[in-house]
Design a protein around this motif. Structure first.
Motif, PDB file in Angstrom:
ATOM      1  N   TYR A  15     -67.852 -43.160  -3.107  1.00 63.79           N
ATOM      2  CA  TYR A  15     -68.085 -44.392  -2.344  1.00 63.79           C
ATOM      3  C   TYR A  15     -68.534 -45.513  -3.276  1.00 63.79           C
ATOM      4  O   TYR A  15     -68.072 -46.652  -3.172  1.00 63.79           O
ATOM      5  N   LYS A  16     -69.427 -45.177  -4.178  1.00 66.92           N
ATOM      6  CA  LYS A  16     -69.958 -46.186  -5.094  1.00 66.92           C
ATOM      7  C   LYS A  16     -68.827 -46.799  -5.921  1.00 66.92           C
ATOM      8  O   LYS A  16     -68.724 -48.016  -6.056  1.00 66.92           O
ATOM      9  N   VAL A  17     -67.974 -45.963  -6.483  1.00 64.61           N
ATOM     10  CA  VAL A  17     -66.854 -46.473  -7.282  1.00 64.61           C
ATOM     11  C   VAL A  17     -65.936 -47.331  -6.414  1.00 64.61           C
ATOM     12  O   VAL A  17     -65.490 -48.404  -6.817  1.00 64.61           O
ATOM     13  N   ALA A  18     -65.674 -46.874  -5.191  1.00 70.02           N
ATOM     14  CA  ALA A  18     -64.821 -47.654  -4.290  1.00 70.02           C
ATOM     15  C   ALA A  18     -65.449 -49.010  -4.010  1.00 70.02           C
ATOM     16  O   ALA A  18     -64.756 -50.030  -3.916  1.00 70.02           O
ATOM     17  N   SER A  19     -66.757 -49.062  -3.909  1.00 72.72           N
ATOM     18  CA  SER A  19     -67.427 -50.305  -3.516  1.00 72.72           C
ATOM     19  C   SER A  19     -67.360 -51.377  -4.598  1.00 72.72           C
ATOM     20  O   SER A  19     -67.437 -52.560  -4.299  1.00 72.72           O
ATOM     21  N   VAL A  20     -67.178 -50.998  -5.865  1.00 76.69           N
ATOM     22  CA  VAL A  20     -67.116 -52.004  -6.934  1.00 76.69           C
ATOM     23  C   VAL A  20     -65.905 -52.914  -6.731  1.00 76.69           C
ATOM     24  O   VAL A  20     -65.916 -54.091  -7.083  1.00 76.69           O
ATOM     25  N   ASN A  21     -64.844 -52.375  -6.170  1.00 78.86           N
ATOM     26  CA  ASN A  21     -63.674 -53.194  -5.852  1.00 78.86           C
ATOM     27  C   ASN A  21     -63.740 -53.736  -4.426  1.00 78.86           C
ATOM     28  O   ASN A  21     -62.768 -54.298  -3.927  1.00 78.86           O
ATOM     29  N   LEU A  22     -64.885 -53.577  -3.793  1.00 77.42           N
ATOM     30  CA  LEU A  22     -65.178 -54.056  -2.440  1.00 77.42           C
ATOM     31  C   LEU A  22     -64.381 -53.336  -1.364  1.00 77.42           C
ATOM     32  O   LEU A  22     -64.947 -52.600  -0.578  1.00 77.42           O
ATOM     33  N   CYS A  23     -63.085 -53.559  -1.269  1.00 76.69           N
ATOM     34  CA  CYS A  23     -62.305 -52.842  -0.264  1.00 76.69           C
ATOM     35  C   CYS A  23     -60.820 -53.012  -0.579  1.00 76.69           C
ATOM     36  O   CYS A  23     -60.456 -53.852  -1.403  1.00 76.69           O
ATOM     37  N   SER A  24     -59.980 -52.220   0.093  1.00 79.43           N
ATOM     38  CA  SER A  24     -58.536 -52.378  -0.086  1.00 79.43           C
ATOM     39  C   SER A  24     -58.048 -53.447   0.894  1.00 79.43           C
ATOM     40  O   SER A  24     -58.759 -53.821   1.818  1.00 79.43           O
ATOM     41  N   ASN A  25     -56.832 -53.935   0.681  1.00 78.18           N
ATOM     42  CA  ASN A  25     -56.377 -55.049   1.513  1.00 78.18           C
ATOM     43  C   ASN A  25     -56.183 -54.616   2.955  1.00 78.18           C
ATOM     44  O   ASN A  25     -55.729 -53.507   3.237  1.00 78.18           O
ATOM     45  N   ILE A  26     -56.563 -55.510   3.869  1.00 74.10           N
ATOM     46  CA  ILE A  26     -56.651 -55.154   5.286  1.00 74.10           C
ATOM     47  C   ILE A  26     -55.282 -54.828   5.876  1.00 74.10           C
ATOM     48  O   ILE A  26     -55.132 -53.893   6.671  1.00 74.10           O
ATOM     49  N   SER A  27     -54.298 -55.600   5.474  1.00 78.38           N
ATOM     50  CA  SER A  27     -52.938 -55.382   5.968  1.00 78.38           C
ATOM     51  C   SER A  27     -52.489 -53.954   5.670  1.00 78.38           C
ATOM     52  O   SER A  27     -51.940 -53.255   6.528  1.00 78.38           O
ATOM     53  N   GLY A  28     -52.734 -53.507   4.444  1.00 79.39           N
ATOM     54  CA  GLY A  28     -52.376 -52.145   4.049  1.00 79.39           C
ATOM     55  C   GLY A  28     -53.138 -51.115   4.846  1.00 79.39           C
ATOM     56  O   GLY A  28     -52.609 -50.059   5.204  1.00 79.39           O
ATOM     57  N   GLN A  29     -54.409 -51.430   5.148  1.00 83.12           N
ATOM     58  CA  GLN A  29     -55.226 -50.500   5.928  1.00 83.12           C
ATOM     59  C   GLN A  29     -54.620 -50.325   7.328  1.00 83.12           C
ATOM     60  O   GLN A  29     -54.503 -49.214   7.844  1.00 83.12           O
ATOM     61  N   ILE A  30     -54.239 -51.466   7.913  1.00 87.59           N
ATOM     62  CA  ILE A  30     -53.672 -51.413   9.270  1.00 87.59           C
ATOM     63  C   ILE A  30     -52.385 -50.598   9.263  1.00 87.59           C
ATOM     64  O   ILE A  30     -52.157 -49.739  10.120  1.00 87.59           O
ATOM     65  N   LEU A  31     -51.551 -50.842   8.247  1.00 88.72           N
ATOM     66  CA  LEU A  31     -50.306 -50.096   8.137  1.00 88.72           C
ATOM     67  C   LEU A  31     -50.544 -48.603   8.019  1.00 88.72           C
ATOM     68  O   LEU A  31     -49.840 -47.794   8.632  1.00 88.72           O
ATOM     69  N   ALA A  32     -51.537 -48.215   7.228  1.00 85.11           N
ATOM     70  CA  ALA A  32     -51.828 -46.794   7.053  1.00 85.11           C
ATOM     71  C   ALA A  32     -52.165 -46.169   8.405  1.00 85.11           C
ATOM     72  O   ALA A  32     -51.729 -45.052   8.712  1.00 85.11           O
ATOM     73  N   SER A  33     -52.901 -46.895   9.226  1.00 79.55           N
ATOM     74  CA  SER A  33     -53.260 -46.336  10.529  1.00 79.55           C
ATOM     75  C   SER A  33     -52.029 -46.258  11.433  1.00 79.55           C
ATOM     76  O   SER A  33     -51.877 -45.326  12.215  1.00 79.55           O
ATOM     77  N   LEU A  34     -51.131 -47.228  11.310  1.00 77.65           N
ATOM     78  CA  LEU A  34     -49.918 -47.216  12.130  1.00 77.65           C
ATOM     79  C   LEU A  34     -49.006 -46.054  11.730  1.00 77.65           C
ATOM     80  O   LEU A  34     -48.423 -45.380  12.577  1.00 77.65           O
ATOM     81  N   VAL A  35     -48.885 -45.846  10.412  1.00 73.50           N
ATOM     82  CA  VAL A  35     -48.040 -44.767   9.906  1.00 73.50           C
ATOM     83  C   VAL A  35     -48.531 -43.414  10.419  1.00 73.50           C
ATOM     84  O   VAL A  35     -47.741 -42.524  10.738  1.00 73.50           O
ATOM     85  N   MET A  36     -49.846 -43.261  10.529  1.00 73.82           N
ATOM     86  CA  MET A  36     -50.398 -41.988  10.977  1.00 73.82           C
ATOM     87  C   MET A  36     -50.518 -41.907  12.505  1.00 73.82           C
ATOM     88  O   MET A  36     -50.928 -40.881  13.035  1.00 73.82           O
TER      89      MET A  36
END
Lengths: 533, 475
Positions: free
Chosen positions: A377-398
């Motif tokens: 989590y800590k390492v992920a947080s240094v880049n703050l977050c992944s792009n929201i559009s991609g996040q939404i797509l990942a949820s749609l794909v699943m």
């Protein structure tokens, strides 16, 4: 502040000059000051000429950067881009009129259409204010509007422009976890999911965590997708190869993996993880379930983290094989969190959705202690977050449309159309390659590639050596110059020494395939005529 | 049973050493409280849209169209035209990997923007688009840091991306202290001392980071400052990393933003051809605040071609930056012009945001300065306020007893009492024994007075509790 700095500045040059004379340790302190007077305001003074080379040159770059390679966008592609420019500025300058990029799994660049439902939802989430307009009801399917509302409600303040939780929006992770459970029949925890800008950054994160020094090894299949070799090199680790067996359809034998593990240990390498790509890239094989069970057992016994690259899970073209996630296989063997450490990677770039440009993906991380998860989590947080559009797509794909949803039928038609077309193209190209002299090609059971083996005549190999080129790159370069077709030499993926391959995607649209086959065939015939022993 | 590969003990040590306070302990505690139903005001991260800033209308229309070109009825002609323009620049729409450096047409627009801004030509081939500026910073530092023998000069206080990345890459952070009493000024003498000290420890100092406008400190560098810094880099053979992501967030008129590149070019030879510079920008800040898109770029100056090739190679492993954000970047650097249908609305929205930020910067500074034992430099730029909290000795003792760093202790108490979630100054670095906290200036303007009042009430009570003047007077 200005006064402050200028005032001090006058002293600076005097002082630094003195300090340069005094300090003896650093090689960078070769004095620049050829004259003893320090002048701030005559920048053209030769007394300020540097005597050492600039800070960043190729020789002084991080050697790990210099060491790593990534053939998918390597030399061949640079040549292709140059040729493409030439075609634009000077049409007719080559015997082909377009470059056909068969080097990279980038479906939409070759005409594959996005899935309508997914794009509808994304568009509405991007510009939510139109959800209130009456015209929208007429332009968008009811279920896409509903899904957009649902997603927006999961985003604090409906702010799709805001940084999210560093693992990704919670509601979307819930959806993905539910999707994993529906797929596998075993529960998934949204807290185990880390949404990333594509699967690749997630792979990098794991390599960063696992690799402490060059004494740490990661088992990788050969041939492999060169993200792994590049990432291992970048993080200063050691790639421990295990060979897939071409003669048995690129089979994975745990006895071979065991052999390589022992050899690495004997050299003092601590092997930390095993990478399995299923379906395979570039090899396209889909693992049989017993095979997967043997792998799980192996990792458990040897204490290895299993890194399961499953980005092609929706690309299976043969009826006799089915995709089973490693999570499902492990759980069905009765192995839980305490038994095996498993990281599963998924992406929105492949499957039937092919949304490469959106950069969406995730890793599901199971079997690790809470403290390790905190570090991830800590390492992920240094880049703050992944792009929201991609996040939404990942949820749609699943969690795509279901029976009864308004978009369900059209969604299925789009999906099945793409997948059946891919299966046809895989077969057509496989047959085409197998018909060429000296070329044998295993079936592409899944993924998006064919990886034919070419028996290069001795004469060709010598010609390649004379040009200081690896033989398969020599072949690919000639092919490119003659036909405009871009492939990736097998040496970019690894192969048994003395064998040669190239990777070709199955992605050009169906109507382009006959022309590709013809051009390839003609080129190959000429090549063999020229170089045959 | 053999120890597992990813047990805590056997993880990469560099990862364990990393700290990133912006989403660290305070944030996690705030999230817990939020789950328990407490109202939390998140002022820990520069995330405008999360605090109610509305996205600009125009850029949201254009990319939207790119997702579904059937909706021409609903949009103004200029948004439609712009959508078509960007679509034509892609090689297969939003869903295809682009060139690993970013869409060439967009990079050209970025180059044109830089040229208009600075008055000097910019080469699109030396501009790489990235998934947020952070990625660009990581890529650059990855090239610079070969091992722990390599040092990078970083301002203190700094945005902890730098310390975290240097840690992850196994390099050495060489701090140079900004002077709070001189409005967070940069003392070239101290800079030189930091370098000398590092070198005496056998560290090769290779790069220098400046954040202009500063984060968390907000100060805007003057042209003269920048000249001194560039001169310093020239003499000490350092590559300058210019983090300029807040270049559109300027709240005073004495020191408008001037780019490091412009100053470098203005200095002429030999500097303009010798000093190596990498400049960073983003769509996340300014008046755009599109943090969630993950869009950014870096521009390289005086970096040799072979090095650029290597950087390209590394970029290619991640295939491509996300395409929608690349288009946002195009829209940001290529704004609407007078005469465009959406121009007036765009100007209204963007001006409104910037003017409000300027007012909020003033409100917060004044608000903090009215509190007991709190002094706060004015936020000249960026998005943060970084007040110094003069903790009384008794408070520091209480913190020690609670096992907390003093400013963490203060910030946790602030959070529990008021719901205001800040980042303790220790997350950014500060001089020994001096404490700060960082808050953003992003909460809505109408909420500001109440927030500052709430803070003042907490702070003054806290100070009263721990100052205990009555104890002194008895003596």
């Amino acid at each position: 502040m200005r006064r402050f700095v200028i005032g001090r500045g006058r002293n600076f040059l005097n002082r630094s000059h003195q300090q340069n004379l005094l300090s003896s340790s650093s090689s960078h302190c070769q004095s620049r000051f050829l004259s003893s007077t320090s002048v701030i305001d005559s920048p053209s003074s030769s007394s300020m000429a540097p005597t050492s080379s600039p800070a960043i040159t190729v020789d002084s770059l991080n050697p790990k950067v210099l060491k790593c390679e990534y053939a998918v966008r390597g030399e061949i592609v640079s040549i292709a881009q140059r040729l493409q420019q030439e075609l634009q500025t000077n049409p007719g300058s080559h015997s082909f009129d377009e470059i056909l990029y068969c080097n990279i799994g980038n479906p939409q660049s070759l005409g594959q259409q996005p899935i309508t439902f997914f794009r509808e939802v994304l568009a509405l989430c991007d510009h939510p204010s139109i959800l209130d307009r009456s015209e929208t009801q007429g332009l968008f399917s009811a279920d896409s509007i509903e899904r957009a509302w649902q997603i927006l409600d999961q985003i604090p303040g409906r702010a799709t422009g805001a940084y999210s939780h560093s693992q990704g929006i919670k509601g979307l992770r819930d959806t993905i976890a539910a999707g994993i459970e529906a797929r596998d029949g075993f529960p998934a925890d949204p807290n185990d999911i880390f949404l990333t800008d594509g699967a690749s950054p997630a792979v990098h994160m794991m390599m960063q965590l696992l690799i402490r020094s060059e004494n740490d090894g990661i088992l990788c299949p050969i041939p492999q997708y060169p993200l792994y070799s590049a990432s291992i090199a970048l993080h200063g680790g050691t790639l421990v190869p295990y060979y897939l067996d071409e003669a048995t359809g690129w089979g994975l034998e745990t006895s071979e993996v065991k052999k390589q593990l022992e050899a690495a240990k004997a050299k003092g390498i601590t092997v930390r993880a095993l990478v399995v790509i299923n379906p395979g890239n570039p090899t396209g094989q889909v693992l049989a379930e017993e095979n997967q069970r043997a792998i799980v057992e192996f990792c458990k016994k040897e204490g290895l983290v299993l890194l399961a690259d499953e980005v092609y899970q929706e690309n299976v073209y043969v009826p006799e094989k089915k995709f089973h996630s490693f999570k499902k296989v492990s759980r069905s063997m009765g192995y839980g969190e305490k038994d095996i450490s498993l990281v599963s990677f998924q992406s929105v770039s492949k499957g039937y959705y092919g949304e490469c440009g959106k950069r969406g993906g995730y890793m599901e991380v199971t079997g690790f202690s809470a403290e390790v998860r905190e570090q991830i989590y800590k390492v992920a947080s240094v880049n703050l977050c992944s792009n929201i559009s991609g996040q939404i797509l990942a949820s749609l794909v699943m969690s795509p449309p279901k029976v009864g949803d308004e978009s369900y039928e059209s969604y299925c038609a789009e999906r099945d159309g793409i997948l059946s077309s891919l299966a046809r193209r895989a077969k057509t190209l496989e047959d085409a390659f197998n018909s060429l002299e000296g070329i044998t090609c295993n079936k592409a059971e899944g993924a998006m590639y064919l990886f034919p083996r070419i028996q290069l005549p001795e004469k060709a190999i010598k010609a390649a050596e004379a040009e200081k080129t690896v033989p398969d790159a020599f072949y690919c370069r000639r092919l490119l110059n003659a036909t405009g077709i871009v492939l990736v030499p097998g040496s970019g993926f690894g192969q048994v020494p003395g064998t040669w391959h190239f990777r070709c995607t199955i992605l050009p649209q169906e109507d382009k395939i006959p022309a590709i086959v013809t051009r390839l065939t003609d080129f190959h015939k000429n090549f063999m005529d020229k170089f045959r022993n | 049973m053999a120890p597992k590969a990813l047990d805590y003990e056997s993880m990469n040590e560099n990862v364990k050493k990393v700290q990133y306070a912006v989403r660290g302990e305070l944030y996690l505690r705030a999230s817990e409280l939020q789950k328990e139903g407490k109202k939390i005001i998140f002022t820990n991260v520069g995330n405008p849209h999360a605090l109610g800033q509305r996205p600009l209308t125009f850029p949201r229309q254009a990319p939207f169209l790119l997702d579904d070109p059937n909706v021409g009825i609903v949009f103004p002609a200029d948004a439609i035209a712009r959508a078509k323009h960007y679509l034509s620049l892609t090689s297969g729409g939003l869903g295809a990997y682009s060139d690993s450096r970013g869409i060439p047409g967009v990079r050209k627009e970025v180059a044109e923007f830089i040229e208009r801004r600075d008055g000097y030509p910019s080469d699109p081939e030396l501009i790489f688009l990235t998934d947020g500026a952070s990625k660009g910073v990581m890529q650059t530092l990855n090239c610079v840091i070969r091992g722990e023998g390599d040092g990078v000069l970083v301002p203190v206080p700094q945005y902890p991306l730098y310390s975290a990345t240097i840690s992850l890459l196994g390099g050495s952070l060489v701090p140079y202290y900004l002077e709070e009493t001189a409005n967070w000024g940069l003392d070239i003498n101290d800079l030189q001392q930091s370098v000398a000290q590092a070198r005496s420890k056998g560290i090769t100092v290779r790069a220098m980071v400046i954040i202009n406008p500063g984060n968390p400190t907000g100060q805007c560098l003057s042209e003269a400052n920048l000249r001194e810094i560039l001169r310093f880099c020239y003499q000490e053979n350092l590559v300058l990393l210019g983090d300029e992501v807040y270049q559109q967030n300027i709240y005073q008129d004495e020191r408008p933003f001037v780019s490091s590149k412009k100053v470098l070019m203005d200095m002429g030879l030999p500097f303009s051809k010798e000093v190596q510079l990498v400049s960073f920008h983003t769509v996340s800040k300014g008046y755009w605040g599109e943090c969630g898109q993950r869009g950014g770029y870096f521009e390289m100056t005086n970096i040799p071609p072979k090095t650029v090739d290597e950087i390209y190679k590394i970029a290619s492993i991640a295939l491509s930056p996300n395409v929608p954000a690349q288009i946002f970047m195009g829209l940001m650097v290529n704004p609407l012009k007078p005469g465009d249908i959406s121009y007036e609305q765009f100007v209204r929205e963007s001006k409104g945001i910037l003017e409000s930020l300027r007012r909020r910067a003033r409100m917060m500074t004044d608000g903090f300065n009215s509190c007991r034992n709190v002094v706060c430099n004015f936020t000249e730029g960026a998005m943060y306020s970084f007040p110094q909290i003069r903790l009384p000795p008794k408070a520091i003792e209480a913190a020690k007893r609670a096992g907390k760093v003093p400013d963490v202790f203060y910030c946790l108490r602030l959070l529990e009492a008021t719901g205001i979630s800040t980042v303790p100054g220790s997350g950014f670095g500060q001089k020994e024994g001096i404490f700060h906290l960082r808050t953003t200036i992003l909460p809505a303007e109408e909420d500001m007075p109440a927030i500052m009042e709430s803070f003042k009430k907490f702070n003054d009570e806290f100070m009263e509790q721990y100052e205990d003047y009555r104890g002194y007077s008895r003596m």
